[in-house]
Design an enzyme around this catalytic site. Structure first.
Site, PDB file in Angstrom:
ATOM      1  N   TRP A 171       0.790  -1.230   0.000  1.00  0.00           N
ATOM      2  CA  TRP A 171       0.000   0.000   0.000  1.00  0.00           C
ATOM      3  C   TRP A 171       0.821   1.278   0.000  1.00  0.00           C
ATOM      4  O   TRP A 171       0.281   2.367  -0.153  1.00  0.00           O
ATOM      5  CB  TRP A 171      -0.936   0.040   1.204  1.00  0.00           C
ATOM      6  CG  TRP A 171      -0.304  -0.317   2.532  1.00  0.00           C
ATOM      7  CD1 TRP A 171      -0.406  -1.526   3.149  1.00  0.00           C
ATOM      8  CD2 TRP A 171       0.496   0.500   3.390  1.00  0.00           C
ATOM      9  NE1 TRP A 171       0.291  -1.516   4.345  1.00  0.00           N
ATOM     10  CE2 TRP A 171       0.862  -0.274   4.528  1.00  0.00           C
ATOM     11  CE3 TRP A 171       0.965   1.823   3.328  1.00  0.00           C
ATOM     12  CZ2 TRP A 171       1.648   0.210   5.571  1.00  0.00           C
ATOM     13  CZ3 TRP A 171       1.756   2.303   4.366  1.00  0.00           C
ATOM     14  CH2 TRP A 171       2.078   1.503   5.477  1.00  0.00           C
ATOM     15  N   ASN A 172       2.114   1.188   0.182  1.00  0.00           N
ATOM     16  CA  ASN A 172       2.805   2.449   0.463  1.00  0.00           C
ATOM     17  C   ASN A 172       3.024   3.329  -0.766  1.00  0.00           C
ATOM     18  O   ASN A 172       2.966   4.544  -0.654  1.00  0.00           O
ATOM     19  CB  ASN A 172       4.107   2.207   1.247  1.00  0.00           C
ATOM     20  CG  ASN A 172       5.076   1.341   0.501  1.00  0.00           C
ATOM     21  OD1 ASN A 172       4.678   0.405  -0.175  1.00  0.00           O
ATOM     22  ND2 ASN A 172       6.345   1.650   0.598  1.00  0.00           N
ATOM     23  N   LYS A 180      -2.847  -7.875  -7.916  1.00  0.00           N
ATOM     24  CA  LYS A 180      -3.617  -7.933  -6.655  1.00  0.00           C
ATOM     25  C   LYS A 180      -3.063  -6.813  -5.791  1.00  0.00           C
ATOM     26  O   LYS A 180      -2.041  -6.965  -5.134  1.00  0.00           O
ATOM     27  CB  LYS A 180      -3.407  -9.297  -5.991  1.00  0.00           C
ATOM     28  CG  LYS A 180      -4.575  -9.792  -5.137  1.00  0.00           C
ATOM     29  CD  LYS A 180      -4.851  -8.969  -3.897  1.00  0.00           C
ATOM     30  CE  LYS A 180      -3.838  -9.169  -2.802  1.00  0.00           C
ATOM     31  NZ  LYS A 180      -3.966  -8.137  -1.747  1.00  0.00           N
ATOM     32  N   GLY A 210       6.403  -6.491  -0.718  1.00  0.00           N
ATOM     33  CA  GLY A 210       5.739  -6.392   0.576  1.00  0.00           C
ATOM     34  C   GLY A 210       6.662  -6.806   1.696  1.00  0.00           C
ATOM     35  O   GLY A 210       7.893  -6.727   1.564  1.00  0.00           O
ATOM     36  N   GLU A 241      10.474  -8.329  -3.570  1.00  0.00           N
ATOM     37  CA  GLU A 241      10.969  -7.002  -3.150  1.00  0.00           C
ATOM     38  C   GLU A 241      10.454  -6.792  -1.742  1.00  0.00           C
ATOM     39  O   GLU A 241       9.271  -6.493  -1.544  1.00  0.00           O
ATOM     40  CB  GLU A 241      10.422  -5.913  -4.080  1.00  0.00           C
ATOM     41  CG  GLU A 241      10.953  -5.951  -5.491  1.00  0.00           C
ATOM     42  CD  GLU A 241      12.374  -5.423  -5.601  1.00  0.00           C
ATOM     43  OE1 GLU A 241      12.862  -4.761  -4.679  1.00  0.00           O
ATOM     44  OE2 GLU A 241      13.004  -5.711  -6.628  1.00  0.00           O
ATOM     45  N   LEU A 242      11.315  -6.959  -0.744  1.00  0.00           N
ATOM     46  CA  LEU A 242      10.823  -7.039   0.634  1.00  0.00           C
ATOM     47  C   LEU A 242      11.270  -5.840   1.484  1.00  0.00           C
ATOM     48  O   LEU A 242      11.687  -4.833   0.952  1.00  0.00           O
ATOM     49  CB  LEU A 242      11.285  -8.361   1.242  1.00  0.00           C
ATOM     50  CG  LEU A 242      10.914  -9.591   0.387  1.00  0.00           C
ATOM     51  CD1 LEU A 242      11.458 -10.860   1.010  1.00  0.00           C
ATOM     52  CD2 LEU A 242       9.413  -9.699   0.179  1.00  0.00           C
ATOM     53  N   CYS A 245      10.016   1.260   2.036  1.00  0.00           N
ATOM     54  CA  CYS A 245      10.876   0.093   2.250  1.00  0.00           C
ATOM     55  C   CYS A 245      12.326   0.516   2.464  1.00  0.00           C
ATOM     56  O   CYS A 245      13.071  -0.158   3.145  1.00  0.00           O
ATOM     57  CB  CYS A 245      10.763  -0.845   1.055  1.00  0.00           C
ATOM     58  SG  CYS A 245      11.079  -0.047  -0.516  1.00  0.00           S
ATOM     59  N   GLU A 254      11.681  -4.276  11.028  1.00  0.00           N
ATOM     60  CA  GLU A 254      11.166  -3.086  10.362  1.00  0.00           C
ATOM     61  C   GLU A 254       9.963  -2.540  11.136  1.00  0.00           C
ATOM     62  O   GLU A 254       9.055  -3.296  11.467  1.00  0.00           O
ATOM     63  CB  GLU A 254      10.732  -3.507   8.952  1.00  0.00           C
ATOM     64  CG  GLU A 254      10.384  -2.376   8.042  1.00  0.00           C
ATOM     65  CD  GLU A 254       9.954  -2.894   6.665  1.00  0.00           C
ATOM     66  OE1 GLU A 254       9.244  -3.916   6.600  1.00  0.00           O
ATOM     67  OE2 GLU A 254      10.324  -2.265   5.672  1.00  0.00           O
TER      68      GLU A 254
HETATM   69  P1  NAD Z   1       2.236  -7.079   3.226  1.00  0.00           P
HETATM   70  O1  NAD Z   1       3.312  -8.082   3.075  1.00  0.00           O
HETATM   71  O2  NAD Z   1       1.366  -7.168   4.427  1.00  0.00           O
HETATM   72  O3  NAD Z   1       1.241  -7.131   1.979  1.00  0.00           O
HETATM   73  C1  NAD Z   1       1.662  -6.912   0.652  1.00  0.00           C
HETATM   74  C2  NAD Z   1       0.675  -7.530  -0.298  1.00  0.00           C
HETATM   75  O4  NAD Z   1       0.674  -8.939  -0.144  1.00  0.00           O
HETATM   76  C3  NAD Z   1      -0.766  -7.113  -0.084  1.00  0.00           C
HETATM   77  O5  NAD Z   1      -1.376  -7.021  -1.356  1.00  0.00           O
HETATM   78  C4  NAD Z   1      -1.344  -8.260   0.718  1.00  0.00           C
HETATM   79  O6  NAD Z   1      -2.732  -8.411   0.570  1.00  0.00           O
HETATM   80  C5  NAD Z   1      -0.615  -9.448   0.128  1.00  0.00           C
HETATM   81  N1  NAD Z   1      -0.380 -10.576   1.027  1.00  0.00           N
HETATM   82  C6  NAD Z   1      -0.058 -10.542   2.352  1.00  0.00           C
HETATM   83  N2  NAD Z   1       0.177 -11.794   2.804  1.00  0.00           N
HETATM   84  C7  NAD Z   1       0.021 -12.631   1.742  1.00  0.00           C
HETATM   85  C8  NAD Z   1       0.139 -14.047   1.576  1.00  0.00           C
HETATM   86  N3  NAD Z   1       0.478 -14.841   2.586  1.00  0.00           N
HETATM   87  N4  NAD Z   1      -0.091 -14.575   0.355  1.00  0.00           N
HETATM   88  C9  NAD Z   1      -0.407 -13.776  -0.686  1.00  0.00           C
HETATM   89  N5  NAD Z   1      -0.548 -12.429  -0.593  1.00  0.00           N
HETATM   90  C10 NAD Z   1      -0.332 -11.867   0.616  1.00  0.00           C
HETATM   91  O7  NAD Z   1       2.936  -5.663   3.122  1.00  0.00           O
HETATM   92  P2  NAD Z   1       2.293  -4.224   3.310  1.00  0.00           P
HETATM   93  O8  NAD Z   1       2.019  -4.007   4.756  1.00  0.00           O
HETATM   94  O9  NAD Z   1       1.194  -4.007   2.331  1.00  0.00           O
HETATM   95  O10 NAD Z   1       3.513  -3.296   2.820  1.00  0.00           O
HETATM   96  C11 NAD Z   1       4.571  -2.951   3.629  1.00  0.00           C
HETATM   97  C12 NAD Z   1       5.783  -3.830   3.383  1.00  0.00           C
HETATM   98  O11 NAD Z   1       6.176  -3.785   2.009  1.00  0.00           O
HETATM   99  C13 NAD Z   1       7.008  -3.383   4.151  1.00  0.00           C
HETATM  100  O12 NAD Z   1       7.647  -4.502   4.700  1.00  0.00           O
HETATM  101  C14 NAD Z   1       7.883  -2.736   3.105  1.00  0.00           C
HETATM  102  O13 NAD Z   1       9.239  -2.691   3.417  1.00  0.00           O
HETATM  103  C15 NAD Z   1       7.588  -3.580   1.918  1.00  0.00           C
HETATM  104  N6  NAD Z   1       7.929  -2.880   0.677  1.00  0.00           N
HETATM  105  C16 NAD Z   1       9.024  -3.295  -0.072  1.00  0.00           C
HETATM  106  C17 NAD Z   1       9.395  -2.610  -1.230  1.00  0.00           C
HETATM  107  C18 NAD Z   1      10.587  -3.017  -2.055  1.00  0.00           C
HETATM  108  O14 NAD Z   1      10.649  -2.622  -3.221  1.00  0.00           O
HETATM  109  N7  NAD Z   1      11.539  -3.786  -1.539  1.00  0.00           N
HETATM  110  C19 NAD Z   1       8.633  -1.512  -1.650  1.00  0.00           C
HETATM  111  C20 NAD Z   1       7.564  -1.118  -0.871  1.00  0.00           C
HETATM  112  C21 NAD Z   1       7.205  -1.813   0.270  1.00  0.00           C
END
Ligand code: NAD
Length: 498
Positions: free
Chosen positions: A157-158, A181, A233, A255-256, A289, A390
């Protein structure tokens, strides 16, 4: 109750060029974090809904998308970029209303993705194979780089539009089709992007959007016709997704998260540093991130720099992110707010000292908003929970250091490796440090910079694979090796020639 609140909007999935309600009728609501009021209602997609989207993407892959020449495919991506830029204000507004980030940042991102679509659109007709000079000179051997098929793009979402385009631009340029998604927190802009794609002439079915939470994401990862998963995520969800995809022997790009170090040496320009450290953590309320959440200041400037940062943190104007004079908006969700609070409380239990902030903030007229004060913690031990995990909120941990060796060990002492910043006037030291830092991106005398043509991704637990740059296209291709015997010699399998 806010009497100015708009009624919640309703959104459908976008599949094969059409709005599609969920087959099971389940929906969920997303909340505007600035007001605490409902933003909109979205489809909670079931496995059947996900299946419809993947089938549409597969049909488009086998049909109209494959029939287009690479040049034409690239042009369509560029035209899509133009339309997104034309609609940047609308897209930025719905993103700010969903994730609470400053409208100025969302606007810049919605405009910037045009550059990404031009760059990857331009690469679409530059995907080349090669001729391999085999020892067997009678054989012509060449490689062809082919698309994989349907790519699943699971997005956080960010920075919804920015991260969606970072993923789908190389995937589409390579000739794949996609099912997106988006996060359940920010589902609206992906639907808008898909509509604009079709206005640009990209065939229906090439870009599909299914909304929902974790279950919808899981159904997408499990779908037998999904050939690759690109996930951005948290590291926890990334592990779960990679394990699931591994069961099907499907590759994942990940990309975590990060716990990035921002290192300042005594000889750095403190005005530049102050701006860079603040941008690294308090811009976007720490919800990036690449947040520079662990700062290391050399002893000679530590007290002075911490003093300056405390002064600036105290003056940051929190408020409505749609207003131009607001410097920091709310955090995106009630859960994120609770996480900020609990991680700071745990840090204090572990011995940290709150130098500024460390609590929620009440903002006049926005009583139900999710505001957290810009926070700086001192005395955080290297192995403390807050230094190893984080927060994804506006929380900076500051630590003094003496030598290059010491700070390198501290900076590398986490499981993450997304980015790192360092500030110094000494060129030799800058490049030696850049060499030693275990991070996918190292910034010298700058922070939080990114470009379409410079590869981006994580070392260690911060990810697998690279987005941006020519490398990104390779992640969405598979190589075929074609052998053609040109001679008419008969090769009897039972007569071995030396
Ligand atoms: P999140 O992992 O909770 O969710 C991300 C996406 O994955 C959402 O669409 C969610 O619905 C889906 N999701 C969650 N669990 C899942 C599963 N088990 N199976 C399938 N889909 C699933 O992350 P968030 O809270 O939305 O975003 C914040 C995180 O994203 C932070 O950790 C941040 O560092 C990371 N992030 C990384 C980058 C990068 O490029 N490395 C960029 C932006 C954000």
């Amino acid at each position: 109750m806010n009497i100015n609140a708009k009624p919640a909007r309703r959104f459908a999935n976008h599949v094969n060029g059409q709005d599609q309600d969920g087959r099971q009728g389940e929906t969920f609501e997303s909340i505007n974090p600035t007001t605490g009021a409902a933003f909109g209602r979205f489809v909670e997609s079931s496995p059947a809904d996900v299946d419809a989207a993947v089938q549409a993407a597969r049909a488009a892959f086998d049909g109209p998308w494959r029939k287009l020449s690479p040049t034409r495919r690239g042009r369509l991506l560029m035209r899509w970029g133009d339309l997104i830029a034309d609609n940047a204000e609308k897209i930025a507004t719905i993103e700010t209303e969903q994730n609470g980030k400053l409208i100025a940042e969302m606007r810049i991102q919605a405009r910037l993705v045009q550059d990404w679509l031009y760059y990857f659109g331009g690469l679409a007709d530059k995907i080349e194979g090669r001729v391999v000079p085999l020892d067997r000179t009678s054989v012509l051997n060449y490689t062809v780089n082919e698309p994989l098929g349907v790519v699943a793009a699971i997005i956080p979402w960010n920075s919804p539009t920015f991260l969606t385009i970072m993923t789908v631009a190389p995937a589409l340029a390579a000739g794949n089709t996609v099912v997106i998604k988006p996060s359940e927190v920010t589902s609206a802009s992906a639907i808008e992007l898909a509509r604009l794609a079709e206005q640009a002439g990209i065939p229906a079915g090439v870009i599909n959007v299914v909304t929902g939470g974790r279950a919808a994401g899981e159904a997408l990862v499990d779908h037998p016709a999904v050939a690759k998963v690109s996930f951005t995520g948290s590291d926890g969800a990334g592990r779960a997704i990679a394990a699931r995809a591994g069961q099907r022997l499907v590759s994942c790009m990940l990309e975590l998260g990060g716990k990035s170090a921002n290192i300042v040496f005594d000889d750095a320009d403190l005005d530049q540093v102050e701006a860079g450290v603040l941008a690294g953590i308090f811009a976007a309320a720490g919800q990036t991130c690449i947040a520079g959440s662990r700062a290391y200041f050399q002893k000679g400037i530590y007290d002075r720099l911490v003093g300056r940062l405390i002064e600036r943190a105290n003056k940051i104007k929190l408020g409505d992110p749609l207003k131009a004079d607001t410097q920091m908006g709310p955090v995106a969700t009630a859960a994120q707010l609770a996480k900020d609070e609990s991680m700071v409380a745990r840090a204090v239990e572990d011995g940290a000292k709150v130098l500024v902030g460390g609590q929620r903030r009440r903002v006049e007229g926005l009583d139900d908003g999710f505001f957290y004060a810009p926070t700086i913690l001192g005395n955080t031990k290297p192995d403390a929970f807050i230094m190893q995990n984080e927060v994804f909120g506006p929380v900076l941990c500051v630590t003094p250091f003496e030598s290059e060796e010491e700070v390198l060990a501290l900076a590398n002492g986490t499981r993450f490796g997304l980015a790192a910043g360092l500030w110094t006037a000494d060129l030799r030291r800058a490049h030696l440090m850049a060499r030693g830092l275990q991070a996918g991106t190292v910034w010298i005398n700058t922070y939080r910079a990114m470009a379409f043509n410079s590869p981006f991704g994580g070392f260690k637990n911060s990810g697998i694979g690279r987005l941006n740059g020519a490398e990104a296209i390779q992640s969405f291709l598979q190589t075929k090796s074609v052998w053609c015997e040109l001679s008419r010699d008969v090769q009897d399998p039972f007569v071995l020639k030396a």
